[in-house]
Design a protein around this motif. Structure first.
Motif, PDB file in Angstrom:
ATOM      1  N   SER A   1     -16.148 -34.061  68.780  1.00 17.66           N
ATOM      2  CA  SER A   1     -16.075 -35.509  68.657  1.00 17.66           C
ATOM      3  C   SER A   1     -14.872 -35.863  67.818  1.00 17.66           C
ATOM      4  CB  SER A   1     -17.346 -36.057  67.996  1.00 17.66           C
ATOM      5  OG  SER A   1     -17.375 -35.696  66.637  1.00 17.66           O
ATOM      6  N   SER A   2     -14.561 -37.154  67.748  1.00 15.64           N
ATOM      7  CA  SER A   2     -13.393 -37.569  66.981  1.00 15.64           C
ATOM      8  C   SER A   2     -13.581 -37.327  65.501  1.00 15.64           C
ATOM      9  CB  SER A   2     -13.111 -39.052  67.228  1.00 15.64           C
ATOM     10  OG  SER A   2     -14.226 -39.835  66.845  1.00 15.64           O
ATOM     11  N   SER A   3     -14.831 -37.119  65.044  1.00 18.79           N
ATOM     12  CA  SER A   3     -15.074 -36.837  63.637  1.00 18.79           C
ATOM     13  C   SER A   3     -14.855 -35.371  63.310  1.00 18.79           C
ATOM     14  CB  SER A   3     -16.511 -37.224  63.271  1.00 18.79           C
ATOM     15  OG  SER A   3     -17.423 -36.430  63.993  1.00 18.79           O
ATOM     16  N   ASP A   4     -14.788 -34.505  64.332  1.00 19.04           N
ATOM     17  CA  ASP A   4     -14.700 -33.062  64.120  1.00 19.04           C
ATOM     18  C   ASP A   4     -13.249 -32.638  64.257  1.00 19.04           C
ATOM     19  OD1 ASP A   4     -15.281 -30.450  63.719  1.00 19.04           O
ATOM     20  OD2 ASP A   4     -16.260 -30.129  65.658  1.00 19.04           O
ATOM     21  N   THR A   5     -12.442 -32.952  63.238  1.00 18.07           N
ATOM     22  CA  THR A   5     -11.008 -32.681  63.311  1.00 18.07           C
ATOM     23  C   THR A   5     -10.522 -31.921  62.091  1.00 18.07           C
ATOM     24  OG1 THR A   5     -10.572 -34.830  62.293  1.00 18.07           O
ATOM     25  CG2 THR A   5     -10.532 -34.728  64.704  1.00 18.07           C
TER      26      THR A   5
ATOM     27  N   ALA B   1     -25.529 -33.595  68.016  1.00 13.61           N
ATOM     28  CA  ALA B   1     -24.550 -34.461  68.675  1.00 13.61           C
ATOM     29  C   ALA B   1     -24.652 -35.890  68.141  1.00 13.61           C
ATOM     30  CB  ALA B   1     -24.753 -34.438  70.187  1.00 13.61           C
ATOM     31  N   PHE B   2     -25.883 -36.349  67.903  1.00  8.12           N
ATOM     32  CA  PHE B   2     -26.057 -37.693  67.350  1.00  8.12           C
ATOM     33  C   PHE B   2     -25.446 -37.786  65.959  1.00  8.12           C
ATOM     34  CE2 PHE B   2     -28.416 -40.307  64.339  1.00  8.12           C
ATOM     35  CZ  PHE B   2     -28.116 -41.564  64.842  1.00  8.12           C
ATOM     36  N   TYR B   3     -25.645 -36.762  65.135  1.00  8.16           N
ATOM     37  CA  TYR B   3     -25.092 -36.815  63.778  1.00  8.16           C
ATOM     38  C   TYR B   3     -23.573 -36.926  63.815  1.00  8.16           C
ATOM     39  CZ  TYR B   3     -23.602 -35.605  59.136  1.00  8.16           C
ATOM     40  OH  TYR B   3     -22.973 -35.630  57.914  1.00  8.16           O
ATOM     41  N   ARG B   4     -22.945 -36.153  64.676  1.00 10.79           N
ATOM     42  CA  ARG B   4     -21.483 -36.237  64.789  1.00 10.79           C
ATOM     43  C   ARG B   4     -21.058 -37.620  65.276  1.00 10.79           C
ATOM     44  NH1 ARG B   4     -18.997 -31.106  64.574  1.00 10.79           N
ATOM     45  NH2 ARG B   4     -20.516 -29.409  64.387  1.00 10.79           N
ATOM     46  N   TYR B   5     -21.805 -38.175  66.185  1.00 13.84           N
ATOM     47  CA  TYR B   5     -21.546 -39.532  66.653  1.00 13.84           C
ATOM     48  C   TYR B   5     -21.743 -40.534  65.515  1.00 13.84           C
ATOM     49  CZ  TYR B   5     -23.072 -43.977  68.822  1.00 13.84           C
ATOM     50  OH  TYR B   5     -23.253 -45.289  69.148  1.00 13.84           O
ATOM     51  N   TYR B   6     -22.745 -40.312  64.690  1.00 18.78           N
ATOM     52  CA  TYR B   6     -23.013 -41.212  63.574  1.00 18.78           C
ATOM     53  C   TYR B   6     -21.846 -41.223  62.589  1.00 18.78           C
ATOM     54  CZ  TYR B   6     -25.811 -43.751  60.141  1.00 18.78           C
ATOM     55  OH  TYR B   6     -26.293 -44.705  59.267  1.00 18.78           O
ATOM     56  N   ILE B   7     -21.225 -40.072  62.359  1.00 17.75           N
ATOM     57  CA  ILE B   7     -20.039 -40.012  61.502  1.00 17.75           C
ATOM     58  C   ILE B   7     -18.914 -40.837  62.118  1.00 17.75           C
ATOM     59  CG2 ILE B   7     -18.251 -38.501  60.543  1.00 17.75           C
ATOM     60  CD1 ILE B   7     -20.935 -38.350  59.092  1.00 17.75           C
TER      61      ILE B   7
ATOM     62  N   LEU C   1     -19.355 -43.486  63.890  1.00 17.31           N
ATOM     63  CA  LEU C   1     -19.735 -44.871  63.623  1.00 17.31           C
ATOM     64  C   LEU C   1     -19.395 -45.262  62.180  1.00 17.31           C
ATOM     65  CD1 LEU C   1     -23.210 -45.147  65.396  1.00 17.31           C
ATOM     66  CD2 LEU C   1     -21.010 -46.022  66.206  1.00 17.31           C
ATOM     67  N   LYS C   2     -19.617 -44.350  61.233  1.00 16.30           N
ATOM     68  CA  LYS C   2     -19.260 -44.626  59.840  1.00 16.30           C
ATOM     69  C   LYS C   2     -17.759 -44.836  59.705  1.00 16.30           C
ATOM     70  CE  LYS C   2     -21.139 -42.391  56.441  1.00 16.30           C
ATOM     71  NZ  LYS C   2     -21.522 -41.225  55.603  1.00 16.30           N
ATOM     72  N   ASN C   3     -16.973 -43.982  60.363  1.00 13.67           N
ATOM     73  CA  ASN C   3     -15.520 -44.114  60.289  1.00 13.67           C
ATOM     74  C   ASN C   3     -15.051 -45.428  60.913  1.00 13.67           C
ATOM     75  OD1 ASN C   3     -15.153 -41.676  58.952  1.00 13.67           O
ATOM     76  ND2 ASN C   3     -14.926 -40.507  60.847  1.00 13.67           N
ATOM     77  N   TYR C   4     -15.678 -45.814  62.019  1.00 13.63           N
ATOM     78  CA  TYR C   4     -15.330 -47.082  62.656  1.00 13.63           C
ATOM     79  C   TYR C   4     -15.653 -48.251  61.723  1.00 13.63           C
ATOM     80  CZ  TYR C   4     -15.673 -51.145  65.713  1.00 13.63           C
ATOM     81  OH  TYR C   4     -15.534 -52.399  66.254  1.00 13.63           O
ATOM     82  N   ALA C   5     -16.814 -48.200  61.076  1.00 15.19           N
ATOM     83  CA  ALA C   5     -17.207 -49.268  60.155  1.00 15.19           C
ATOM     84  C   ALA C   5     -16.245 -49.353  58.972  1.00 15.19           C
ATOM     85  CB  ALA C   5     -18.636 -49.037  59.668  1.00 15.19           C
ATOM     86  N   ALA C   6     -15.825 -48.193  58.461  1.00 12.87           N
ATOM     87  CA  ALA C   6     -14.885 -48.190  57.343  1.00 12.87           C
ATOM     88  C   ALA C   6     -13.518 -48.715  57.757  1.00 12.87           C
ATOM     89  CB  ALA C   6     -14.761 -46.783  56.774  1.00 12.87           C
ATOM     90  N   ALA C   7     -13.158 -48.512  59.003  1.00 16.00           N
ATOM     91  CA  ALA C   7     -11.867 -48.980  59.498  1.00 16.00           C
ATOM     92  C   ALA C   7     -11.859 -50.482  59.741  1.00 16.00           C
ATOM     93  CB  ALA C   7     -11.487 -48.238  60.780  1.00 16.00           C
TER      94      ALA C   7
ATOM     95  N   TYR D   1      -9.125 -41.381  54.788  1.00 17.43           N
ATOM     96  CA  TYR D   1     -10.505 -41.593  54.349  1.00 17.43           C
ATOM     97  C   TYR D   1     -11.537 -41.165  55.376  1.00 17.43           C
ATOM     98  CZ  TYR D   1     -10.294 -45.607  57.488  1.00 17.43           C
ATOM     99  OH  TYR D   1     -10.150 -46.390  58.592  1.00 17.43           O
ATOM    100  N   ARG D   2     -11.136 -40.934  56.605  1.00 25.66           N
ATOM    101  CA  ARG D   2     -12.116 -40.668  57.664  1.00 25.66           C
ATOM    102  C   ARG D   2     -12.846 -39.349  57.423  1.00 25.66           C
ATOM    103  NH1 ARG D   2      -8.169 -43.700  59.931  1.00 25.66           N
ATOM    104  NH2 ARG D   2      -8.839 -45.345  61.381  1.00 25.66           N
ATOM    105  N   GLU D   3     -14.158 -39.414  57.551  1.00 25.05           N
ATOM    106  CA  GLU D   3     -14.978 -38.225  57.342  1.00 25.05           C
ATOM    107  C   GLU D   3     -14.839 -37.280  58.526  1.00 25.05           C
ATOM    108  OE1 GLU D   3     -18.982 -39.416  56.589  1.00 25.05           O
ATOM    109  OE2 GLU D   3     -18.432 -40.644  54.854  1.00 25.05           O
ATOM    110  N   ARG D   4     -14.785 -35.974  58.233  1.00 27.50           N
ATOM    111  CA  ARG D   4     -14.682 -34.937  59.263  1.00 27.50           C
ATOM    112  C   ARG D   4     -15.832 -33.950  59.085  1.00 27.50           C
ATOM    113  NH1 ARG D   4      -9.473 -36.147  57.624  1.00 27.50           N
ATOM    114  NH2 ARG D   4      -9.481 -34.586  55.982  1.00 27.50           N
TER     115      ARG D   4
END
Length: 205
Positions: free
Chosen positions: A41-45, A82-88, A90-96, A135-138
């Motif tokens: 996912s985009s959070s797994d970078t 998979a949901f947890y990675r998606y949730y991260i 969502l957190k990054n989107y909210a922070a942005a 700041y984005r969580e990975r």
């Protein structure tokens, strides 16, 4: 984005660990890693963007929240990861953006950690100049997801962030946060046919 977890984290550390650990028992036949590895996912970078250095070319905030991937549909342990990675994401989107609607929709209404995070990034986010940098969580690892007798799933994950700056108001002094890793202790609960975030607690490693 973990600045909320450094400042309002005092609220989160007061949460009883029983809320999180009650969701799982070590004797569960489904303890351990899920059988199905979710797609990246985009959070797994963590490999492409080292946590020790800020991103040289940060991307512009997305115009729409991430959509739940097919791998996160259902109530299996694989879907839970998979949901947890998606949730991260969502957190990054909210922070942005400061838009917390999708994040809260994927959370239990009583999730204190979720609500604290949403309240903070609604006021301090990249779109209004409150956050800048890496700041984005990975997600570096998700481990020991366990389904308990309550039907909830509990586990933990390792999250990394780079160097970023926050300003709680336009006139406040910038706060520079250094690269760090956190343990995110989580509990997911079933809602309909999918998982939602029941509670989360960040602790610096």
């Amino acid at each position: 984005m973990t600045n909320r977890n450094r400042q309002p984290s005092l609220l989160l550390t007061c949460l009883t660990t029983a809320v999180l650990t009650a969701a799982c028992t070590s004797g569960s036949p489904e303890a351990g890693h899920p059988d199905t590895a979710p797609p990246p996912s985009s959070s797994d970078t963590s490999e492409s963007t080292p946590s020790g250095s800020p991103s040289s070319t940060p991307s512009a905030p997305a115009s729409a929240p991430p959509t739940r991937p097919a791998a996160a549909d259902g109530l299996t342990l694989g879907a839970a990861e998979a949901f947890y990675r998606y949730y991260i994401d969502l957190k990054n989107y909210a922070a942005a953006t400061g838009d917390t609607a999708a994040l809260l929709s994927a959370s239990e209404s009583g999730c204190e950690g979720c609500n604290d995070y949403a309240q903070y990034v609604a006021k301090v986010n990249e779109a209004n100049g409150g956050i800048s940098g890496d700041y984005r969580e990975r997600v570096k690892d998700v481990s020991q997801l366990v389904r308990g007798s309550t039907g909830r799933v509990g586990g933990s994950a390792v999250i990394a962030v780079g160097t970023f700056t926050t300003k709680n108001s336009p006139t406040s002094k910038p706060i520079i946060s250094k690269p760090a890793e956190y343990t995110d202790t989580i509990s997911l609960s079933p809602k309909g046919q999918n998982w939602v975030m029941y509670e989360m607690l960040f602790e610096e490693r």
